[in-house]
Scaffold this motif. Sequence first.
Motif, PDB file in Angstrom:
ATOM      1  N   HIS A  51       0.722  -1.347   0.233  1.00 26.76           N
ATOM      2  CA  HIS A  51       0.011  -0.574   0.300  1.00 26.76           C
ATOM      3  C   HIS A  51       0.537   1.553   0.139  1.00 26.76           C
ATOM      4  CE1 HIS A  51       1.135  -0.334   4.015  1.00 26.76           C
ATOM      5  NE2 HIS A  51       0.124   0.185   4.613  1.00 26.76           N
ATOM      6  N   PRO A  98      -2.557   2.029 -10.619  1.00 19.96           N
ATOM      7  CA  PRO A  98      -3.125   1.960 -11.896  1.00 19.96           C
ATOM      8  C   PRO A  98      -2.340   1.110 -13.022  1.00 19.96           C
ATOM      9  CG  PRO A  98      -4.368   3.266 -11.332  1.00 19.96           C
ATOM     10  CD  PRO A  98      -3.197   3.953 -10.177  1.00 19.96           C
ATOM     11  N   ASP A 116      -5.550  -0.601   1.911  1.00 18.46           N
ATOM     12  CA  ASP A 116      -5.193   0.342   1.242  1.00 18.46           C
ATOM     13  C   ASP A 116      -4.787   0.630  -0.093  1.00 18.46           C
ATOM     14  OD1 ASP A 116      -4.898   3.100   1.554  1.00 18.46           O
ATOM     15  OD2 ASP A 116      -3.565   3.354   2.869  1.00 18.46           O
ATOM     16  N   SER A 118      -5.504   0.541  -4.320  1.00 13.65           N
ATOM     17  CA  SER A 118      -7.133  -0.136  -5.082  1.00 13.65           C
ATOM     18  C   SER A 118      -7.544  -0.747  -5.700  1.00 13.65           C
ATOM     19  CB  SER A 118      -7.157   1.830  -6.109  1.00 13.65           C
ATOM     20  OG  SER A 118      -6.201   1.075  -7.003  1.00 13.65           O
ATOM     21  N   GLU A 119      -8.884  -1.133  -5.884  1.00 13.78           N
ATOM     22  CA  GLU A 119      -9.855  -2.094  -6.994  1.00 13.78           C
ATOM     23  C   GLU A 119      -8.609  -1.317  -8.167  1.00 13.78           C
ATOM     24  OE1 GLU A 119     -11.746  -4.882  -7.503  1.00 13.78           O
ATOM     25  OE2 GLU A 119     -12.368  -3.322  -5.563  1.00 13.78           O
ATOM     26  N   GLN A 120      -8.514  -1.194  -8.749  1.00 13.86           N
ATOM     27  CA  GLN A 120      -7.429   0.014 -10.357  1.00 13.86           C
ATOM     28  C   GLN A 120      -6.208  -1.250 -10.264  1.00 13.86           C
ATOM     29  OE1 GLN A 120      -9.440   2.386  -8.297  1.00 13.86           O
ATOM     30  NE2 GLN A 120     -11.351   2.330 -10.110  1.00 13.86           N
ATOM     31  N   SER A 149     -12.197  -0.083   2.394  1.00 15.24           N
ATOM     32  CA  SER A 149     -11.154  -1.414   1.171  1.00 15.24           C
ATOM     33  C   SER A 149     -11.985  -1.674   0.700  1.00 15.24           C
ATOM     34  CB  SER A 149     -10.648  -1.869   2.331  1.00 15.24           C
ATOM     35  OG  SER A 149      -9.807  -1.214   3.453  1.00 15.24           O
ATOM     36  N   THR A 150     -12.615  -0.660  -0.454  1.00 19.08           N
ATOM     37  CA  THR A 150     -13.143  -1.574  -1.671  1.00 19.08           C
ATOM     38  C   THR A 150     -12.952  -3.397  -2.017  1.00 19.08           C
ATOM     39  OG1 THR A 150     -12.701  -0.523  -3.020  1.00 19.08           O
ATOM     40  CG2 THR A 150     -14.507   0.146  -1.597  1.00 19.08           C
TER      41      THR A 150
END
Length: 198
Positions: A51, A98, A116, A118-120, A149-150
């Motif tokens: 992260h 990303p 922490d 991102s999804e990307q 925290s998706t």
Amino acid sequence: DGKMDLTHRSSCLSVARQNGKTTVAQCLILFWLIEMPKIRGQKQTVVSTAHRLDLACLMFDELAPKLEKLGAHIIWSYGRYQATMPDGSRWFVKAPRPSIGHGMSIDLAIADEIFDISEQVLSMGLEPAQRARRSPHMALFSTAGTEASTAFIRYRENGLRLIDEGKPSPFLFMEWSPPPDLDPMSDLAFGWANPSLG
């Protein structure tokens, strides 16, 4: 399996802090750089992130001298950490952006503390960079996250669903958590919440 392909294409390990996630990740990186080229008969590409880039680099700082003793060429430039093994296998340490993985074909991707990240970074950066490789693996590690925290929540909920369904899957979810009926104020709760306490 019988064809020497991995049973699980991706995994997520979730435990409390200070329980050895980094040690597991280090062992996996060393195995993949030293043994996997022998098993597969070809050089391998490993990419790791965390992260925060400085924490991803700490793992490299610890393992690079060991790899150097095995003949690896090491690049110590911050933001461009890289180890190239004598057989051509390479390990790159990347920032969690990303664009991670773009232009690469990755055999092993490791992401630490995905609560922490991102999804990307995971679904648009690392996963697509593994599609052209035979039997790749993406190893995800994390402590508990927050409602923000998706990516971690998605992987965790998928893992719990697969466990409840009892169906084999290319995704392996491993988590240590205390029993849901445990009184958080009991003396026992502190040990259950962090097994590293003994």
